[in-house]
Scaffold this motif. Structure first.
Motif: not given
Lengths: 280, 278
Positions: A111-134
C-alpha cells in the motif's frame, strides 16, 4: 464555474482515415459527440447500461485515452493536445477511482508504494513526506497507518476500495471521477462507501463525476444526471427530479428496472423516493 | 520469488534446486575438488581404467577424466549463463519495446524476428560461428545472435497482456511516465515467467553448446569442455565407451537439474494470484 468540460467528444475504436477529411463511418462510435460539463462542488451522475461509453468518456476526460475528435477543457484551458509534462502538472487536480480496486493495484506493490506513486509523480520525493501524506490519506478514508505495509491481496474488499479512494485523494484533487465505485461491493459496504464519499466531498471540496448503471443511488447522491446510451447523451435532469421528470422512454425503462422493496410498491409513481427515505 | 515447498511439485523442485546448487558448487570449487590437473598429459597412463589416482580413469592422452569433468562444469555453466545473459539483454528491451509501443514499431520488429526464426537456429549459429572463426567468444556471440528471437517474442506477448491491466491505467492516471510504467508495472509482472523460461533454457543452451563444441566450432581442445571431451573420445567408442558416457551423463544431469528447477519456479505464487476478484 466549469471545472471539466467535454465538447463534442467522439471516440471511434479502430478508426482510420485514408484521407484527411474522410468521415469516420466504418464503425459505430463508442462515444458520439458528447458534450458535458462538471461544475465546481457538484456531483454529476452519468448513467447508462454496460458498454454505453461511460467509462470511455471518463478516460478521455482524464486524457488516458485519445479522443477521435472533440475537445476537452479544464478550467477553460483546452487540454486536448497537452503533452505528457503539461498533463502531469494538472494530473494532481483530477483523479479517478476505479471500478475494481483490486485489479487497479500492482500485485507486487504494497500500500505504501501504491500511495507513493502519485506523490512521487507530482514531485514529492522525500520518503518521510510521502509517508506522512499517505498516512493522512489513509486516515481520511478510515484506515490506519498499519495498512501501509500490506499487499492489496491481504486487504478485504472494503479496505481495497478505501485504498483506491485514498490513492485518488492523496494529491488533494478537486475533481474525482468515480467509475462505478460500488459495483464490486455488497450492500452494506456500498452504504459505507457512499457516506465516506459524501464526507470527503465536504471536507476536501471535491467535485464528482459519478458513473453508474444503478439508478437507485443517483437521486440522493447526484446534483445533476446525464443518461447515456450507445455513446450519446439522451437526457439531462436534476438529480432529485429524475424520477418525476424523466422524459425519455429509455430513462423510464431504467427507472422501472430498479427493484422494489415490496411487491406492492411496484410500478407506483414514487417508489424510488419512498425506498430511499426508508433505507436511509 | 520462492520455491513451492508444500505443493505437489515439492520433490522435483527441490531435486532441481539441489542439483543446480551442486553443479554450481562443483564449478566454483573445481580447483579444490579435482584430483589432478585437467590438462596434464601422461602418455604412460593412456586410457587407464579407474583407479585411486584416476577415479574415472584417463582419456586417450592420459588426462584425468574426473578432473576434466569437474573443470568442464565451470566452462559449461559459465558459457551457458553468459549466452543467457546476452540473450536476455537483447530480448528484454526489444520485446518490451515491441509490445509496449505497439503499432508500426511492433510490426517492423516482429517481421525481422519472423525472418530470423525462419532459419533453423542451430544451423544459423553454426554459420555465424563459421564466419567468425572457431573460438569460445565467437560461439557465444553466434549463439546469442540467433537465440534472442524466441525470447523477444515471448516477452512481447507477456507485455501485450500486462499493459492492458487496470493498474497500468491507474499508473497513467497518477502521472507516471511510460518508461516508468514499462519497467515498474509491465516488466515487473513478467520477471517470473522470464526466469522460468530462462532456467528451462539453460539446459537446452548447454546441450546445444556442447553440440557445437563437439562439431569443433566452440571450445577448442585441449579445453576440458564436455562437448570437446565427447568429440575427442569418439574414436575410442569401441575400446573405452566410458569416455563418452561420463561427459554425456554430466550434460544430461545439468539439463535435468535446470529443467526440474524451472518446473518448481513455474508454480504461481498463490497468495497474490488466487484473488482475482475482490
Amino acid at each position: 464555474m466549469k471545472l471539466l468540460e467535454a465538447v463534442e467528444l467522439t471516440k471511434v475504436y479502430g478508426a482510420k482515415r485514408r484521407l484527411r477529411n474522410q468521415p469516420f463511418s466504418e464503425q459505430a462510435p463508442a462515444v458520439n459527440g458528447v458534450s458535458l460539463e462538471l461544475r465546481q462542488n457538484e456531483t454529476l451522475g452519468l448513467v447508462g447500461e454496460s458498454g454505453c461509453g461511460k467509462s470511455t468518456l471518463a478516460r478521455m476526460l482524464l486524457r488516458l485515452e485519445a479522443p477521435t475528435s472533440g475537445r476537452i477543457r479544464y478550467r477553460d484551458m483546452d487540454i486536448t493536445n497537452w503533452n505528457f509534462n503539461r498533463m502531469r502538472e494538472i494530473r494532481s487536480r483530477m483523479q479517478i477511482v476505479f471500478q475494481n480496486s483490486f485489479s487497479s493495484f500492482n500485485p507486487a506493490f504494497d500500500v505504501s508504494r501504491i500511495l507513493a506513486e502519485p506523490l512521487r509523480n507530482s514531485g514529492i520525493r522525500s520518503r518521510d513526506e510521502q509517508r506522512r501524506l499517505s498516512a493522512e490519506a489513509l486516515e481520511s478514508v478510515g484506515l490506519s497507518e498499519a495498512c501501509l505495509v500490506r499487499r492489496p491481496a491481504e486487504l478485504s474488499g472494503g479496505q481495497q476500495q478505501r485504498v483506491g479512494i485514498a490513492r485518488a485523494i492523496v494529491l488533494r484533487p478537486e475533481i474525482l471521477i468515480l467509475d462505478e465505485p460500488f459495483s464490486s461491493l455488497d450492500f452494506s459496504l456500498r452504504r459505507q462507501t457512499m457516506h465516506l464519499l459524501s464526507e470527503l466531498k465536504q471536507q476536501l471540496r471535491l467535485s464528482y463525476l459519478f458513473i453508474t448503471h444503478d439508478l437507485s443511488i443517483i437521486e440522493h447522491f447526484c446534483d445533476r444526471v446525464a443518461v447515456m446510451r450507445q455513446g450519446e447523451i439522451l437526457e439531462r435532469q436534476a438529480g432529485v427530479e429524475l424520477q418525476t421528470k424523466a422524459r425519455h422512454p429509455y430513462t423510464r425503462m431504467l427507472l422501472d428496472a430498479i427493484p422494489a422493496q415490496h411487491p406492492r410498491q411496484r410500478k407506483i409513481g414514487h417508489v424510488l423516493t419512498e425506498n430511499c427515505t426508508r433505507t436511509e | 520469488m520462492k520455491l513451492d515447498v508444500k505443493g505437489k511439485a515439492k520433490a522435483p523442485a527441490w531435486t532441481g534446486a539441489i542439483l543446480v546448487a551442486g553443479i554450481a558448487a562443483v564449478g566454483i570449487l573445481a580447483p579444490l575438488l579435482a584430483p589432478s590437473d585437467p590438462l596434464e598429459i601422461h602418455m604412460a597412463h593412456r586410457l587407464a581404467a579407474p583407479s585411486v589416482e584416476y577415479p574415472l580413469g584417463t582419456d586417450h592422452l592420459g588426462r584425468c577424466v574426473l578432473s576434466r569433468l569437474i573443470y568442464g562444469t565451470r566452462l559449461s555453466l559459465f558459457y551457458s549463463l553468459t549466452v543467457l545473459a546476452v540473450v536476455l539483454a537483447i530480448s528484454i528491451p526489444i520485446g518490451l519495446l515491441a509490445g509496449y509501443v505497439g503499432g508500426r514499431t511492433d510490426r517492423i520488429i516482429m517481421r525481422i524476428i519472423d525472418v530470423l526464426l525462419a532459419f533453423p537456429s542451430l544451423i544459423l549459429a553454426l554459420a555465424v560461428a563459421a564466419v567468425l572463426g572457431p573460438g569460445e567468444l565467437h560461439l557465444l556471440l553466434a549463439f546469442a545472435a540467433v537465440w534472442w528471437t524466441g525470447y523477444a517474442r515471448v516477452i512481447r506477448g507477456m507485455v501485450l497482456q500486462l499493459k492492458e491491466k487496470d493498474y497500468v491505467m491507474a499508473a497513467r492516471a497518477s502521472g507516471s511516465s511510460h518508461l516508468r510504467i514499462a519497467f515498474d508495472h509491465v516488466l515487473r509482472g513478467a520477471v517470473r515467467p522470464i526466469l522460468v523460461l530462462a532456467s528451462l533454457e539453460v539446459g537446452t543452451i548447454m546441450l546445444a553448446l556442447a553440440g557445437l563444441s563437439f562439431l569443433g566450432l566452440g571450445a577448442q581442445p585441449p579445453a576440458p569442455e564436455w562437448g570437446v571431451m565427447l568429440s575427442d573420445s569418439r574414436a575410442y567408442i569401441q575400446t573405452a565407451p566410458r569416455l563418452m558416457l561420463y561427459p554425456g551423463l554430466a550434460i544430461a544431469g545439468c539439463v535435468l537439474g535446470f529443467n526440474l528447477l524451472a518446473e518448481g519456479l513455474r508454480r504461481p505464487d498463490r497468495r497474490s494470484e488466487s484473488r482475482g476478484g475482490a
